[in-house]
Design an enzyme around this catalytic site. Structure first.
Site, mmCIF file in Angstrom:
data_model
loop_
_atom_site.group_PDB
_atom_site.id
_atom_site.type_symbol
_atom_site.label_atom_id
_atom_site.label_comp_id
_atom_site.label_asym_id
_atom_site.label_seq_id
_atom_site.Cartn_x
_atom_site.Cartn_y
_atom_site.Cartn_z
ATOM 1 N N CYS A 112 -29.545 6.531 -4.394
ATOM 2 C CA CYS A 112 -28.109 6.741 -4.558
ATOM 3 C C CYS A 112 -27.921 7.676 -5.750
ATOM 4 O O CYS A 112 -28.362 7.355 -6.862
ATOM 5 C CB CYS A 112 -27.452 5.388 -4.830
ATOM 6 N N CYS A 171 -25.150 13.496 -2.186
ATOM 7 C CA CYS A 171 -24.901 12.067 -1.964
ATOM 8 C C CYS A 171 -25.748 11.691 -0.761
ATOM 9 O O CYS A 171 -25.782 12.423 0.237
ATOM 10 C CB CYS A 171 -23.420 11.851 -1.669
#
Ligand code: DGL
Length: 271
Positions: free
Chosen positions: A72, A192
């Site tokens: 992440c 992302c």
């Protein structure tokens, strides 16, 4: 056999798990999605850091992980330094927007970055950009585009919202306020881990002259190197995977099946 924890706010880290499964056959993966608290991108740094610590502690205590991949960008940007201080003996591999590979790939040095607000507002990513600009032998220009809501839409598998938001943010990034005599951005970083699952659409919207860059494969290679494991070879036993979610385990299992072809049950994670 090593047990490797893989952590994301939700389903996005599956794009990294996909590369890990290919790069590290024979290992055991425990994928933890904090789906009950996703998305992270518009949360405070304190919140993201606290969740990252709680999930990591659980993975260590319950699964005795040998290493952790923070799959992440937002959690890496906001929490990895603290995590490394807390667990100095556990290898921790993070995911950062691929600014450096993009700078190497771009023909004209004009690079766009799509990521969450949390990632793009972090001191860590600002420092990475400034370092690259300062040390590059040619001028580099980075344009950052926060994509509020896009990770959430991918998390919910909400096709209509994914289409609307992708069109808005690609337009903002590539065209808004750009004068006709300016050279166009030719490389776009998917900063992302959710966005690779919208890569076809983002690529189409960006147009044929634009290269998209993501990070799954280099992160998987780095994880293998950090663990001192050999390169994958034909005929090795496939990796085993456990899926956990603080949100809806069925949604995680569905996403893993849809995107990775994995047929694995997912279990509720209570942290
Ligand atoms: N997939 C995560 C990232 O790479 C987080 C997205 C979100 O939860 O907002 O940034």
């Amino acid at each position: 056999m090593k047990t490797i924890g893989v952590f994301d706010s939700g389903v996005g880290g599956l794009s990294v798990l996909r590369a890990l499964l290919a790069e590290l056959p024979g290992q055991r993966f425990v994928y933890a999605a904090d789906g009950g608290h996703a998305p992270y991108g518009e949360r405070t740094p304190e919140f993201v850091s606290q969740r990252t610590h709680l999930v990591t502690q659980h993975l260590r205590e319950t699964y005795a992980i040998d290493a952790l991949v923070v799959a992440c960008n937002t959690a890496t940007a906001l929490a990895i330094d603290d995590l490394r201080l807390q667990y100095p003996h556990m290898p921790i591999v993070g995911v950062e927007p691929a600014l450096k590979p993009a700078a190497a790939l771009s023909r004209n040095g004009r690079i766009g970055v799509l990521a969450t607000r949390g990632t793009l507002g972090s001191a860590r990513v600002a420092a990475l950009r400034d370092r690259l600009v300062a040390t590059s032998p040619r001028p580099l220009h980075f344009r950052f585009q926060p994509c509020d809501g896009l990770a959430g839409a991918i998390e919910r598998h909400d096709t209509a919202a994914i289409e609307t938001l992708s069109a808005r943010y690609v337009h903002e990034l590539l065209h808004a306020g750009v004068s006709g005599d300016e050279e166009p951005i030719d490389t776009v970083v998917l900063g992302c881990t959710h966005y690779p699952f919208a890569a076809d659409l983002l690529g189409e919207l960006s147009g044929p002259g634009v290269m998209l860059v993501e990070t799954g494969v280099p992160v998987a290679r780095r994880t293998r190197e950090v663990l001192g494991l050999p390169a994958p070879e034909e005929g090795m036993t496939p990796a085993s995977t456990t899926l956990l979610s603080t949100g809806d385990p069925l949604a995680l299992a569905d996403a893993a099946h849809r995107w990775l072809g994995l047929r694995v049950d997912a279990h509720a994670l209570a942290v």
